[in-house]
Design a protein around this motif. Structure first.
Motif, PDB file in Angstrom:
ATOM      1  N   ALA A 210       0.827  -1.205   0.000  1.00  0.00           N
ATOM      2  CA  ALA A 210       0.000   0.000   0.000  1.00  0.00           C
ATOM      3  C   ALA A 210       0.859   1.252   0.000  1.00  0.00           C
ATOM      4  N   GLY A 211       0.631   2.117  -0.978  1.00  0.00           N
ATOM      5  CA  GLY A 211       1.333   3.379  -1.046  1.00  0.00           C
ATOM      6  C   GLY A 211       2.709   3.324  -1.662  1.00  0.00           C
ATOM      7  N   ARG A 212       3.222   2.126  -1.970  1.00  0.00           N
ATOM      8  CA  ARG A 212       4.562   2.062  -2.562  1.00  0.00           C
ATOM      9  C   ARG A 212       4.642   1.237  -3.840  1.00  0.00           C
ATOM     10  N   VAL A 213       3.533   0.619  -4.263  1.00  0.00           N
ATOM     11  CA  VAL A 213       3.503  -0.107  -5.527  1.00  0.00           C
ATOM     12  C   VAL A 213       2.771   0.743  -6.561  1.00  0.00           C
ATOM     13  N   ALA A 214       3.418   0.979  -7.701  1.00  0.00           N
ATOM     14  CA  ALA A 214       2.840   1.819  -8.745  1.00  0.00           C
ATOM     15  C   ALA A 214       2.080   1.012  -9.789  1.00  0.00           C
ATOM     16  N   LYS A 215       2.595  -0.154 -10.138  1.00  0.00           N
ATOM     17  CA  LYS A 215       1.940  -0.999 -11.134  1.00  0.00           C
ATOM     18  C   LYS A 215       2.526  -2.402 -11.050  1.00  0.00           C
ATOM     19  N   ILE A 216       1.804  -3.354 -11.640  1.00  0.00           N
ATOM     20  CA  ILE A 216       2.173  -4.765 -11.532  1.00  0.00           C
ATOM     21  C   ILE A 216       2.020  -5.422 -12.896  1.00  0.00           C
ATOM     22  N   ALA A 217       2.989  -6.238 -13.290  1.00  0.00           N
ATOM     23  CA  ALA A 217       2.880  -7.083 -14.475  1.00  0.00           C
ATOM     24  C   ALA A 217       3.091  -8.534 -14.058  1.00  0.00           C
ATOM     25  N   THR A 218       2.203  -9.407 -14.488  1.00  0.00           N
ATOM     26  CA  THR A 218       2.389 -10.838 -14.249  1.00  0.00           C
ATOM     27  C   THR A 218       2.519 -11.551 -15.587  1.00  0.00           C
ATOM     28  N   VAL A 219       3.291 -12.638 -15.590  1.00  0.00           N
ATOM     29  CA  VAL A 219       3.572 -13.383 -16.814  1.00  0.00           C
ATOM     30  C   VAL A 219       3.393 -14.870 -16.522  1.00  0.00           C
ATOM     31  N   GLY A 220       2.420 -15.494 -17.177  1.00  0.00           N
ATOM     32  CA  GLY A 220       2.174 -16.916 -16.937  1.00  0.00           C
ATOM     33  C   GLY A 220       2.010 -17.218 -15.469  1.00  0.00           C
ATOM     34  N   ALA A 221       1.314 -16.344 -14.759  1.00  0.00           N
ATOM     35  CA  ALA A 221       1.286 -16.392 -13.293  1.00  0.00           C
ATOM     36  C   ALA A 221       0.234 -17.359 -12.762  1.00  0.00           C
ATOM     37  N   VAL A 222       0.466 -17.852 -11.559  1.00  0.00           N
ATOM     38  CA  VAL A 222      -0.404 -18.866 -10.971  1.00  0.00           C
ATOM     39  C   VAL A 222      -1.737 -18.341 -10.429  1.00  0.00           C
ATOM     40  N   PRO A 223      -1.877 -17.063 -10.049  1.00  0.00           N
ATOM     41  CA  PRO A 223      -3.190 -16.603  -9.566  1.00  0.00           C
ATOM     42  C   PRO A 223      -4.272 -16.727 -10.654  1.00  0.00           C
ATOM     43  N   PRO A 224      -5.526 -16.930 -10.199  1.00  0.00           N
ATOM     44  CA  PRO A 224      -5.986 -16.872  -8.803  1.00  0.00           C
ATOM     45  C   PRO A 224      -5.731 -18.138  -7.984  1.00  0.00           C
ATOM     46  N   VAL A 225      -5.904 -19.345  -8.534  1.00  0.00           N
ATOM     47  CA  VAL A 225      -5.559 -20.578  -7.820  1.00  0.00           C
ATOM     48  C   VAL A 225      -5.528 -21.702  -8.836  1.00  0.00           C
ATOM     49  N   MET A 226      -4.550 -22.604  -8.711  1.00  0.00           N
ATOM     50  CA  MET A 226      -4.368 -23.641  -9.714  1.00  0.00           C
ATOM     51  C   MET A 226      -5.129 -24.923  -9.423  1.00  0.00           C
ATOM     52  N   VAL A 227      -5.099 -25.373  -8.173  1.00  0.00           N
ATOM     53  CA  VAL A 227      -5.585 -26.718  -7.867  1.00  0.00           C
ATOM     54  C   VAL A 227      -7.105 -26.821  -7.968  1.00  0.00           C
ATOM     55  N   LYS A 228      -7.566 -27.961  -8.409  1.00  0.00           N
ATOM     56  CA  LYS A 228      -8.995 -28.250  -8.488  1.00  0.00           C
ATOM     57  C   LYS A 228      -9.568 -28.467  -7.092  1.00  0.00           C
ATOM     58  N   SER A 229     -10.744 -27.899  -6.853  1.00  0.00           N
ATOM     59  CA  SER A 229     -11.424 -28.069  -5.566  1.00  0.00           C
ATOM     60  C   SER A 229     -12.916 -27.846  -5.787  1.00  0.00           C
ATOM     61  N   ALA A 230     -13.681 -27.974  -4.714  1.00  0.00           N
ATOM     62  CA  ALA A 230     -15.118 -27.746  -4.825  1.00  0.00           C
ATOM     63  C   ALA A 230     -15.418 -26.324  -5.287  1.00  0.00           C
ATOM     64  N   SER A 231     -14.604 -25.380  -4.857  1.00  0.00           N
ATOM     65  CA  SER A 231     -14.808 -23.978  -5.246  1.00  0.00           C
ATOM     66  C   SER A 231     -14.089 -23.620  -6.544  1.00  0.00           C
ATOM     67  N   ASN A 232     -13.250 -24.525  -7.040  1.00  0.00           N
ATOM     68  CA  ASN A 232     -12.515 -24.304  -8.287  1.00  0.00           C
ATOM     69  C   ASN A 232     -12.562 -25.589  -9.119  1.00  0.00           C
ATOM     70  N   PRO A 233     -13.774 -25.959  -9.576  1.00  0.00           N
ATOM     71  CA  PRO A 233     -13.976 -27.283 -10.179  1.00  0.00           C
ATOM     72  C   PRO A 233     -13.238 -27.518 -11.484  1.00  0.00           C
ATOM     73  N   ASP A 234     -12.836 -26.455 -12.190  1.00  0.00           N
ATOM     74  CA  ASP A 234     -12.127 -26.653 -13.453  1.00  0.00           C
ATOM     75  C   ASP A 234     -10.618 -26.465 -13.310  1.00  0.00           C
ATOM     76  N   GLY A 235     -10.119 -26.493 -12.061  1.00  0.00           N
ATOM     77  CA  GLY A 235      -8.683 -26.393 -11.817  1.00  0.00           C
ATOM     78  C   GLY A 235      -7.954 -27.685 -12.144  1.00  0.00           C
ATOM     79  N   THR A 236      -6.650 -27.676 -11.914  1.00  0.00           N
ATOM     80  CA  THR A 236      -5.808 -28.844 -12.181  1.00  0.00           C
ATOM     81  C   THR A 236      -5.910 -29.832 -11.026  1.00  0.00           C
ATOM     82  N   PRO A 237      -6.189 -31.103 -11.297  1.00  0.00           N
ATOM     83  CA  PRO A 237      -6.332 -32.088 -10.211  1.00  0.00           C
ATOM     84  C   PRO A 237      -5.083 -32.180  -9.341  1.00  0.00           C
ATOM     85  N   ILE A 238      -5.278 -32.425  -8.058  1.00  0.00           N
ATOM     86  CA  ILE A 238      -4.166 -32.511  -7.106  1.00  0.00           C
ATOM     87  C   ILE A 238      -3.187 -33.607  -7.509  1.00  0.00           C
ATOM     88  N   GLU A 239      -3.667 -34.636  -8.213  1.00  0.00           N
ATOM     89  CA  GLU A 239      -2.788 -35.723  -8.622  1.00  0.00           C
ATOM     90  C   GLU A 239      -1.653 -35.240  -9.535  1.00  0.00           C
TER      91      GLU A 239
END
Length: 272
Positions: A110-139
């Protein structure tokens, strides 16, 4: 070599090139700051102060037993920013590093970041779960853990094929593959193993929502490591000031013509 020491006593290696507004780079798994050398030079050559660190357990930083998790990674980045007195920071994160810079910005920036670039980044979440049903399986991530434990050296050699899209005709050199292996073998086995959970199971949804600065989200549509449908296409809908750049046929690893196009876009974003 330059190091900072975090509040828990961990020595973190960093590079600091040039002068001007700081551009801080965060690398992917299983790499280190050397992966950003081309972009570090690009930033420094164009009037920016280019900074990149080796995440704890990676490269030349201390190989701690504890702290191989996203909260600690972000806190280590905050310690680096504090020690170097950085403000109006431009953040750039690839893969796992994309998660690190997003969490840092949301919790420490807060107050010190001007801008952000992400490249092939993992957010928001990778693993498959009940709340992220189309994610990558834990296996899938269990298989990565098994490969790292069984024969880390050969596993990294094999992984470089998908990482750089060799099997899709990317034309990336053997030298790039060798460099991937070399950097991967510099990290501790404990960090290599623990970081798999950090990049695959950490949920960055609320971090993305909290960002109040311009965010450039970049990803290749042929990424075989972080599927674009679970990453950039979801992340862009969660940020307030987002711009999405999709690179046709580009893999996960930053190299070749993909790197050339990406670097042009990054420089334009830094200058904007």
């Amino acid at each position: 070599m330059p190091f900072i020491t975090t509040p828990d006593g961990t020595d973190i290696f960093y590079k600091d090139w040039g002068s001007g507004q700081p551009v801080v780079f965060s690398h992917g798994w299983p790499l280190n700051s050397d992966a950003w050398d081309v972009e570090l030079k690009l930033a420094a050559d164009n009037g920016f102060r280019a900074i990149a660190h080796d995440r704890r357990g990676h490269g030349r930083s201390a190989q701690t037993w504890d702290g191989n998790d996203m909260d600690t990674y972000a806190a280590d980045l905050a310690a680096l920013a504090d020690t170097l007195g950085l403000d109006t920071i431009i953040l750039v994160g690839h893969s796992t590093g994309g998660g690190e810079v997003v969490r840092f910005a949301a919790r420490h920036g807060a107050g010190r970041v001007a801008k952000i670039a992400t490249v092939g980044a993992v957010p928001p979440v990778m693993v498959k779960s009940a709340s992220n049903p189309d994610g990558t399986p834990i296996e899938v991530f269990d298989a990565i853990r098994a490969g790292v434990l069984a024969d880390r050296s050969q596993y990294f050699k094999d992984l470089s094929e998908q990482f750089f899209g060799i099997n899709q005709g990317s034309g990336v050199s053997q030298g790039q593959r060798d460099q991937f292996w070399r950097l991967g073998m510099q990290m501790s086995l404990k960090a290599a193993y623990d970081c798999i959970e950090a990049f695959s199971e950490t949920d960055f949804t609320e971090d993305l929502k909290a960002l109040d600065v311009p965010v450039l989200i970049c990803q290749g549509d042929a990424d075989q490591i972080v599927p674009i449908g679970d990453a950039a296409f979801k992340a862009i809908d969660l940020v307030k000031q987002g711009t999405l750049k999709v690179y046709k046929g580009a893999p996960h690893g930053i190299a070749g013509t993909y790197q050339q196009k990406l670097d042009q876009d990054l420089l334009e974003f830094w200058r904007s």
